[in-house]
Design a protein around this motif. Sequence first.
Motif, PDB file in Angstrom:
ATOM      1  N   ILE A   1      25.316  56.047  68.369  1.00  0.00           N
ATOM      2  CA  ILE A   1      25.818  56.296  69.682  1.00  0.00           C
ATOM      3  C   ILE A   1      25.369  55.303  70.767  1.00  0.00           C
ATOM      4  O   ILE A   1      25.739  54.987  71.550  1.00  0.00           O
ATOM      5  N   GLU A   2      23.921  55.031  70.388  1.00  0.00           N
ATOM      6  CA  GLU A   2      23.366  53.826  71.235  1.00  0.00           C
ATOM      7  C   GLU A   2      24.146  52.702  71.082  1.00  0.00           C
ATOM      8  O   GLU A   2      24.409  52.073  72.040  1.00  0.00           O
ATOM      9  N   ALA A   3      24.444  52.172  69.752  1.00  0.00           N
ATOM     10  CA  ALA A   3      25.166  51.201  69.595  1.00  0.00           C
ATOM     11  C   ALA A   3      26.574  51.246  70.140  1.00  0.00           C
ATOM     12  O   ALA A   3      27.055  50.209  70.991  1.00  0.00           O
ATOM     13  N   LEU A   4      27.251  52.322  70.331  1.00  0.00           N
ATOM     14  CA  LEU A   4      28.521  52.309  70.948  1.00  0.00           C
ATOM     15  C   LEU A   4      28.395  52.364  72.360  1.00  0.00           C
ATOM     16  O   LEU A   4      29.169  51.643  73.169  1.00  0.00           O
ATOM     17  N   LYS A   5      27.347  52.830  73.054  1.00  0.00           N
ATOM     18  CA  LYS A   5      26.987  52.684  74.306  1.00  0.00           C
ATOM     19  C   LYS A   5      26.841  51.434  74.986  1.00  0.00           C
ATOM     20  O   LYS A   5      27.351  50.893  75.781  1.00  0.00           O
ATOM     21  N   ASP A   6      26.006  50.716  74.044  1.00  0.00           N
ATOM     22  CA  ASP A   6      25.621  49.287  74.374  1.00  0.00           C
ATOM     23  C   ASP A   6      27.271  48.332  74.293  1.00  0.00           C
ATOM     24  O   ASP A   6      27.117  47.599  75.068  1.00  0.00           O
ATOM     25  N   ASN A   7      27.713  48.473  73.232  1.00  0.00           N
ATOM     26  CA  ASN A   7      29.041  47.895  72.967  1.00  0.00           C
ATOM     27  C   ASN A   7      30.203  47.972  74.322  1.00  0.00           C
ATOM     28  O   ASN A   7      30.372  47.099  74.709  1.00  0.00           O
TER      29      ASN A   7
END
Length: 138
Positions: A21-27
């Motif tokens: 989820i953190e990677a998706l938000k950053d993307n």
Amino acid sequence: MQAQAQQTIAENVYKHTLMLIEALKDNYRQFAIRGHQKFVDDDNTKEYHQRKIDELKSGKSDIDYVIETGKKYHKVIMVSSGNSRSVHCFIDKNTGELYKSATWKSPAKGVRYDLRLIKDREWLFENADWSGGYTYAR
């Protein structure tokens, strides 16, 4: 002993789901910043786009992701600023297998990634995109 190992796997799957989820938000933030940067040189809208870039860099975003846990799956849901909700993916909470969503209630057939596997996990954290294109069959 086996119950403890299963519990550890389930805890790690949840932890890795949060990391996804953190990677998706950053993307998404990087995607949105690139979009706003195209218009920073326009004198008519420069202030607006620069403000949006600053907000995104500070962590503010138009979308969020939440987890709803069911009997078998962690359902990763994308929530837009208008409170529109869509299922991003399903993750088997006992095995860490990631599935593309087929409907609101069920995943598509076929495992796309396995969060237990370091290679899959590292690739996901580096390449998963906010819109879910990575969940299509590879």
